[in-house]
Scaffold this active site. Sequence first.
Site, short mmCIF file in Angstrom:
data_model
loop_
_atom_site.label_atom_id
_atom_site.label_comp_id
_atom_site.label_asym_id
_atom_site.label_seq_id
_atom_site.Cartn_x
_atom_site.Cartn_y
_atom_site.Cartn_z
N ARG A 161 -75.26 22.80 4.44
CA ARG A 161 -75.03 24.24 4.23
C ARG A 161 -73.59 24.63 4.58
O ARG A 161 -73.35 25.66 5.21
CB ARG A 161 -76.00 25.08 5.08
CG ARG A 161 -77.46 24.95 4.72
CD ARG A 161 -77.75 25.51 3.33
NE ARG A 161 -79.19 25.62 3.10
CZ ARG A 161 -79.97 24.62 2.71
NH1 ARG A 161 -79.45 23.43 2.48
NH2 ARG A 161 -81.25 24.82 2.52
N GLU B 283 -77.64 31.44 8.90
CA GLU B 283 -77.12 30.77 7.71
C GLU B 283 -76.47 31.79 6.79
O GLU B 283 -75.53 31.50 6.07
CB GLU B 283 -78.28 30.08 6.97
CG GLU B 283 -77.83 29.17 5.87
CD GLU B 283 -78.86 29.00 4.78
OE1 GLU B 283 -78.64 29.52 3.67
OE2 GLU B 283 -79.88 28.34 5.04
N SER C 267 -83.65 31.19 3.83
CA SER C 267 -83.58 30.83 5.26
C SER C 267 -82.53 31.71 5.92
O SER C 267 -81.37 31.69 5.51
CB SER C 267 -83.16 29.38 5.43
OG SER C 267 -84.06 28.53 4.81
N1 EPU Z 1 -92.29 25.07 10.22
C1 EPU Z 1 -93.17 25.71 11.06
N2 EPU Z 1 -93.35 27.07 10.90
C2 EPU Z 1 -92.72 27.76 9.95
C3 EPU Z 1 -91.81 27.11 9.09
C4 EPU Z 1 -91.60 25.74 9.26
O1 EPU Z 1 -93.77 25.09 11.95
O2 EPU Z 1 -92.94 28.98 9.85
C5 EPU Z 1 -92.14 23.61 10.34
C6 EPU Z 1 -92.83 22.92 9.17
O3 EPU Z 1 -94.16 22.65 9.44
C7 EPU Z 1 -92.04 21.65 9.01
C8 EPU Z 1 -90.65 22.06 9.43
O4 EPU Z 1 -90.77 23.26 10.20
O5 EPU Z 1 -92.50 20.66 9.91
C9 EPU Z 1 -89.68 22.24 8.28
O6 EPU Z 1 -90.15 23.26 7.40
P1 EPU Z 1 -89.87 23.25 5.81
O7 EPU Z 1 -90.17 21.91 5.26
O8 EPU Z 1 -90.55 24.43 5.24
O9 EPU Z 1 -88.31 23.35 5.67
P2 EPU Z 1 -87.23 24.18 6.48
O10 EPU Z 1 -86.45 23.22 7.32
O11 EPU Z 1 -87.89 25.30 7.15
C10 EPU Z 1 -85.36 23.84 4.66
C11 EPU Z 1 -84.30 24.69 4.02
C12 EPU Z 1 -84.89 25.52 2.88
C13 EPU Z 1 -85.49 24.55 1.87
C14 EPU Z 1 -86.56 23.69 2.59
C15 EPU Z 1 -87.14 22.63 1.69
C16 EPU Z 1 -82.66 25.19 5.74
C17 EPU Z 1 -82.08 26.22 6.66
N3 EPU Z 1 -83.70 25.58 5.00
O12 EPU Z 1 -86.28 24.71 5.28
O13 EPU Z 1 -83.82 26.22 2.26
O14 EPU Z 1 -86.09 25.24 0.78
O15 EPU Z 1 -85.95 22.99 3.71
O16 EPU Z 1 -86.21 21.64 1.44
O17 EPU Z 1 -82.15 24.07 5.70
C18 EPU Z 1 -82.62 28.28 2.16
O18 EPU Z 1 -81.63 27.66 2.54
O19 EPU Z 1 -82.57 29.52 1.93
C19 EPU Z 1 -83.90 27.58 2.03
C20 EPU Z 1 -85.03 28.22 1.73
#
Ligand code: EPU
Length: 337
Positions: free
Chosen positions: A162, A333, A237
């Site tokens: 990012r 972010e 995010s």
């Molecule tokens: N999790 C929770 N509770 C929540 C959300 C997440 O426990 O409310 C846990 C999930 O269970 C999982 C982990 O956190 O173990 C990661 O969650 P997720 O796979 O949904 O991905 P993320 O790290 O929350 C990132 C990106 C997203 C992208 C997704 C999928 C960042 C800041 N965000 O989210 O990007 O769509 O991975 O690749 O890196 C964005 O940048 O706007 C965005 C949506």
Amino acid sequence: MRVQHNVSLKKYNTFGIDVKATNFVEATSIFSLKHILDLPLSDYFLIGGGSNMLLTKDITDKLVIHVNITGIEIIKKDDNFIWITAQAGENWHNFVIWCIQRGFGGLENMSLIPGNVGTAPIQNIGAYGKELKDNFVSCTALEIATQKTKTFTKNECQFGYRNSIFKNDLKGQYIITSVTFKLTRNNHDISIAYGAIEAELAKKKITSPNIKQVSNAVITIRKSKLPDPNELGNSGSFFKNPIVSKNTFDKFITKFPEAPSYVVSDTKIKIPAGWLIDQAGFKGKRFGDAGVHKNQALVLVNYGNATGQEIWDLAMLIQNTVYEKFGIMISPEVNVY
Ligand code: EPU
């Protein structure tokens, strides 16, 4: 090209925050952009898709430029690859679909990310194991001080998680006007191991998916977890996933052994901010019209009439609470004004 006054920016930012721009102008070509830079207003605030910003106050001291230059062009192809240049104002998702419909692979995991092509390199957008940089060749940008066009290669952009040079050393100095991608015409690099894509495809009994099926799976997953900005204001995010040292991580994981994490390098570990915020009790919480999304704690939402300041106050409450509970600092972010 006409400068308008006291324009509401509500429809120009996906959070749907109703602040006003004292001076607002739309750039529909590089020619008009150069004209705009000739105006006697020398401080600028750029808006593309408005999907990665939180506006907390009226913009009175800068000329707001909505970059709306459109067009998609195939510039080169060989038997295996195709090079495509998209102008900055093209909607990102529409561009991804344009590519998929023509059988060009590489961007399918990034379907449905809000925003425009021109702002995508600034934060090296990414999702489900792919980042913009994986298919990026170069971008052209106008230097504000000189009005000269410069082409930035992938290396020069210094992409990170990012992150890019446009958020750091060159912040506020260039306006990206187009981006060139190298995509596959066959032997697509299908990448489905990350996140919920494999499970989504398995539900449909698809074992060797094509790019369209991957895109559809990503769209289904995103729709189930992330709110549509047209229905509920948000900026994807809100926070970055914090990357911590091994030392900090070891202390953290001893106390919270159930926490998910991803190894970034021998010395750095990424912890999902969504998990931290969720565990801090914020998921689905609402404070007036500002809230935390019910399916993804990383996303802050505007239920209608939240001010940017209210969203920001909530963000700071979350940041402090997470720090107190876990000793880990999460940082936004989105760009905050
Ligand atoms: N999790 C929770 N509770 C929540 C959300 C997440 O426990 O409310 C846990 C999930 O269970 C999982 C982990 O956190 O173990 C990661 O969650 P997720 O796979 O949904 O991905 P993320 O790290 O929350 C990132 C990106 C997203 C992208 C997704 C999928 C960042 C800041 N965000 O989210 O990007 O769509 O991975 O690749 O890196 C964005 O940048 O706007 C965005 C949506």
